[in-house]
Design an enzyme around this catalytic site. Structure first.
Site, PDB file in Angstrom:
ATOM      1  N   GLY A  11       8.247   7.092   9.262  1.00  0.00           N
ATOM      2  CA  GLY A  11       7.406   5.957   8.616  1.00  0.00           C
ATOM      3  C   GLY A  11       7.771   4.580   8.492  1.00  0.00           C
ATOM      4  O   GLY A  11       8.397   4.145   9.353  1.00  0.00           O
TER       5      GLY A  11
ATOM      6  N   ALA B  86       9.322  -3.129  23.077  1.00  0.00           N
ATOM      7  CA  ALA B  86      10.668  -2.444  23.652  1.00  0.00           C
ATOM      8  C   ALA B  86      10.787  -4.023  24.428  1.00  0.00           C
ATOM      9  O   ALA B  86      11.797  -4.521  24.970  1.00  0.00           O
ATOM     10  CB  ALA B  86      11.302  -1.314  24.243  1.00  0.00           C
TER      11      ALA B  86
ATOM     12  N   ASP C 295       6.264  -5.722  11.479  1.00  0.00           N
ATOM     13  CA  ASP C 295       6.847  -5.712   9.933  1.00  0.00           C
ATOM     14  C   ASP C 295       8.326  -6.693  10.113  1.00  0.00           C
ATOM     15  O   ASP C 295       8.237  -7.388   9.368  1.00  0.00           O
ATOM     16  CB  ASP C 295       6.568  -5.060   8.843  1.00  0.00           C
ATOM     17  CG  ASP C 295       4.767  -4.342   9.281  1.00  0.00           C
ATOM     18  OD1 ASP C 295       3.917  -5.694   9.435  1.00  0.00           O
ATOM     19  OD2 ASP C 295       4.413  -3.276   9.131  1.00  0.00           O
TER      20      ASP C 295
ATOM     21  N   GLY D  93      10.319  -6.328  23.927  1.00  0.00           N
ATOM     22  CA  GLY D  93      11.384  -7.880  23.428  1.00  0.00           C
ATOM     23  C   GLY D  93      10.035  -9.321  23.022  1.00  0.00           C
ATOM     24  O   GLY D  93       8.891  -9.047  22.722  1.00  0.00           O
TER      25      GLY D  93
ATOM     26  N   ALA E 280      13.786  -0.388  13.312  1.00  0.00           N
ATOM     27  CA  ALA E 280      12.442   0.278  12.909  1.00  0.00           C
ATOM     28  C   ALA E 280      11.594   1.838  13.324  1.00  0.00           C
ATOM     29  O   ALA E 280      11.058   2.533  12.342  1.00  0.00           O
ATOM     30  CB  ALA E 280      11.537  -0.781  12.380  1.00  0.00           C
TER      31      ALA E 280
ATOM     32  N   SER F  57       1.264  -1.387   0.155  1.00  0.00           N
ATOM     33  CA  SER F  57       0.183  -0.269  -0.402  1.00  0.00           C
ATOM     34  C   SER F  57       1.140   1.364   0.018  1.00  0.00           C
ATOM     35  O   SER F  57       2.107   0.913   0.025  1.00  0.00           O
ATOM     36  CB  SER F  57      -0.759  -0.074   1.122  1.00  0.00           C
ATOM     37  OG  SER F  57      -2.084  -1.180   1.339  1.00  0.00           O
TER      38      SER F  57
ATOM     39  N   ASN G 140      14.392  -9.457  17.127  1.00  0.00           N
ATOM     40  CA  ASN G 140      13.454  -8.069  17.865  1.00  0.00           C
ATOM     41  C   ASN G 140      14.907  -7.062  17.922  1.00  0.00           C
ATOM     42  O   ASN G 140      14.547  -5.681  17.952  1.00  0.00           O
ATOM     43  CB  ASN G 140      14.708  -8.121  19.515  1.00  0.00           C
ATOM     44  CG  ASN G 140      13.272  -9.082  20.381  1.00  0.00           C
ATOM     45  OD1 ASN G 140      11.906  -9.120  19.289  1.00  0.00           O
ATOM     46  ND2 ASN G 140      13.808  -9.617  21.424  1.00  0.00           N
TER      47      ASN G 140
END
Ligand code: RIB
Length: 287
Positions: free
Chosen positions: A275, A212, A240, A214, A270, A11, A264
């Site tokens: 974004g 965070a 993701d 785990g 990320a 998407s 992890n």
């Protein structure tokens, strides 16, 4: 080495960052707006392909500019797009995201992602081999998941099912997949608040992610694999990234504990950029 095949959504995310959330009937002023590639499937494919070769995406986009952007972005990120369909007279999927106080609220309009159907996906899976890992999420039709899981079972392929966003899931599917990776709230809903029992019922299969803190799974005893704390800029795509990295570690035959630790660590990167995909790590970051 085996292949990783993500069967899922792709998407464009339309993101508003705001300091105020409107009540019903109210208008407020936002802070920033940007569009960026997303979709849980495409995010997982990009996360995996930044860490490994041999990553394929099976999905669908509309016949529009967003569709071209989605495919271009996957290609720039080392994802093979040969099995992405372009659906005539249909729009690409979009996700409408509000970032507020370190968290996100997301409304997904699937559009072309609804065309990721079993009749289109199964013939494409014929190109892959026993031992390959298929990764799926819940932004494509339910029937597709069931058909792919049966196909995988018949062809000795492995499946990671990330049941996000939550929807009812037939327990027969959980029995058949190799790994299932809900987050805490999805696991509460899936197992009706009996998550500890579910962990022991599905040893080395059910992996519950806890941000965070785990992720936890059961193997002889309940194991919490510690997470990593980093400054939060945007949590979108962290789950993701975990799933994409998990697929990479498992195709490399790491033990489940090591694979979860690797995932992890990847997930923790990320959240450090705006974004879903901007801060997903590359191999050199994790090595
Ligand atoms: O998991 C994050 C993703 O969920 C976003 O990129 C958005 O597309 C939604 O599908």
């Amino acid at each position: 080495m085996g292949n990783i095949i993500v069967v899922g959504s792709a998407s464009i995310d339309l993101v508003v960052k705001t300091n105020m959330i409107p009540k019903a009937g109210e208008t407020v002023m936002g802070d920033t707006f940007f569009t960026t590639p997303g979709g849980k499937g495409a995010n997982q494919a990009v996360a995996a392909a930044r860490l490994s070769d041999n990553v394929y995406m099976i999905g669908a986009v509309g016949e529009d500019e967003y569709g071209k952007q989605i495919i271009r972005n996957l290609e720039q990120n080392n994802v093979n797009t040969d099995y992405i369909d372009i659906i005539e007279n249909e729009a690409s999927g979009t996700a409408h995201i509000t970032l507020f106080e370190d968290d996100n609220r997301i409304i997904v309009v699937p559009a072309a992602n609804s065309y990721v159907t079993a009749d289109k996906v199964l013939p494409k899976l014929e190109h892959f081999n026993a031992g390959d890992i298929i990764v799926m999420q819940h932004e494509i039709p339910e029937e597709t998941i069931a058909a792919v899981v049966s196909f995988a079972e018949k062809h000795d392929m492995k499946v990671i099912l990330n049941p996000a966003p939550y929807r009812k899931l037939d327990h027969d599917i959980i029995e058949k997949v190799t790994w299932v990776t809900p987050n805490e709230s999805e696991s509460e809903l899936l197992f009706e608040n009996q998550v500890d029992k579910a962990l022991t019922n599905y040893p080395n299969k059910l992996i519950v992610t806890k941000g965070a803190s785990g992720a936890v799974f059961y193997s002889d005893s309940q194991r919490l694999v510690a997470g990593y704390k980093k400054e939060v800029i945007d949590t979108t795509g962290a789950g993701d990234t975990f799933n994409g990295a998990l697929a990479v570690a498992l195709i490399e035959n790491k033990t489940l504990a090591d694979a979860v630790a690797f995932a992890n660590l990847a997930g923790s990167y990320a959240i450090t950029g705006l974004g879903a995909q901007s801060a997903m790590p590359y191999r050199k970051d994790l090595d």
